[in-house]
Design an enzyme around this catalytic site. Structure first.
Site, PDB file in Angstrom:
ATOM      1  N   ARG A  16      19.003  -3.238  10.917  1.00 52.07           N
ATOM      2  CA  ARG A  16      18.039  -2.885  11.966  1.00 52.07           C
ATOM      3  C   ARG A  16      16.858  -2.171  11.316  1.00 52.07           C
ATOM      4  NH1 ARG A  16      17.631   1.977  15.209  1.00 52.07           N
ATOM      5  NH2 ARG A  16      19.690   2.570  14.453  1.00 52.07           N
TER       6      ARG A  16
ATOM      7  N   ASP B 169      23.150  -1.117  11.470  1.00 48.16           N
ATOM      8  CA  ASP B 169      23.783  -1.419  12.758  1.00 48.16           C
ATOM      9  C   ASP B 169      23.030  -2.530  13.494  1.00 48.16           C
ATOM     10  OD1 ASP B 169      21.483  -0.130  13.479  1.00 48.16           O
ATOM     11  OD2 ASP B 169      22.468   1.573  14.438  1.00 48.16           O
TER      12      ASP B 169
ATOM     13  N   CYS C  77       0.813  -1.229   0.000  1.00 49.69           N
ATOM     14  CA  CYS C  77       0.000   0.000   0.000  1.00 49.69           C
ATOM     15  C   CYS C  77       0.842   1.272   0.000  1.00 49.69           C
ATOM     16  CB  CYS C  77      -0.955   0.017   1.191  1.00 49.69           C
ATOM     17  SG  CYS C  77      -0.152   0.297   2.779  1.00 49.69           S
TER      18      CYS C  77
ATOM     19  N   CYS D 141      13.853  -0.290  11.986  1.00 45.77           N
ATOM     20  CA  CYS D 141      13.363   0.506  13.105  1.00 45.77           C
ATOM     21  C   CYS D 141      11.959   0.955  12.714  1.00 45.77           C
ATOM     22  CB  CYS D 141      14.333   1.675  13.271  1.00 45.77           C
ATOM     23  SG  CYS D 141      13.984   2.738  14.630  1.00 45.77           S
TER      24      CYS D 141
ATOM     25  N   HIS E  94      12.464   3.172   9.234  1.00 47.06           N
ATOM     26  CA  HIS E  94      13.737   3.246   8.510  1.00 47.06           C
ATOM     27  C   HIS E  94      14.558   1.980   8.754  1.00 47.06           C
ATOM     28  CE1 HIS E  94      12.566   7.511   8.553  1.00 47.06           C
ATOM     29  NE2 HIS E  94      13.202   7.563   7.400  1.00 47.06           N
TER      30      HIS E  94
HETATM   31 ZN   LIG Z   1       0.302  -1.755   3.709  1.00 49.00          ZN
END
Ligand SMILES: [Zn+2]
Length: 122
Positions: A108, A99, A89, A110, A95
């Site tokens: 990672r 690290d 979508c 996040c 992000h």
């Molecule tokens: Zn979605």
């Protein structure tokens, strides 16, 4: 397409690329088995197998479900970051940083809790 059931806070993250306050997210300390899906469209994005405690203040994963996440370079706020969006979508998730845990992917993810829903394993 925007899901009409999203809260204003969820809408702000998913479609205005807002970031929830660190340590505020409801999935931060969830360690149950299950899958994390997009709060907007329900696509499966992450599994609990890849969730880990990064102490960064947001739910963190070392990998996504294959092809579930798209990546774009985000140069906002004076930083060069990799933005993660839902491949289904287009909703903003968070992000991806380099690290993460070295023993696995080194990544990672996040991710804002507000961009996710959790489906416990049966
Ligand atoms: Zn979605």
């Amino acid at each position: 397409m925007q899901n009409p059931q999203l809260s204003p806070e969820q809408r702000n993250v998913l479609f205005n690329k807002a970031t929830e306050a660190p340590f505020s997210g409801k999935f931060l300390n969830v360690h149950k088995n299950g899958t994390y899906v997009c709060a907007n469209c329900g696509a499966t994005l992450f599994t609990s197998d890849h969730k880990y405690d990064s102490h960064c203040g947001w739910p963190s994963f070392d990998d996504s479900v294959t092809s579930a996440v798209n990546y774009t370079v985000d140069t906002s706020h004076g930083m060069i970051r990799t933005e993660a969006t839902c491949a289904t979508c287009g909703g903003h998730l968070g992000h991806v940083f380099n690290d993460g845990p070295k023993r696995t992917t080194g990544k990672r993810y996040c991710i804002n809790s507000l961009a996710l829903d959790f489906t416990p394993a049966p």
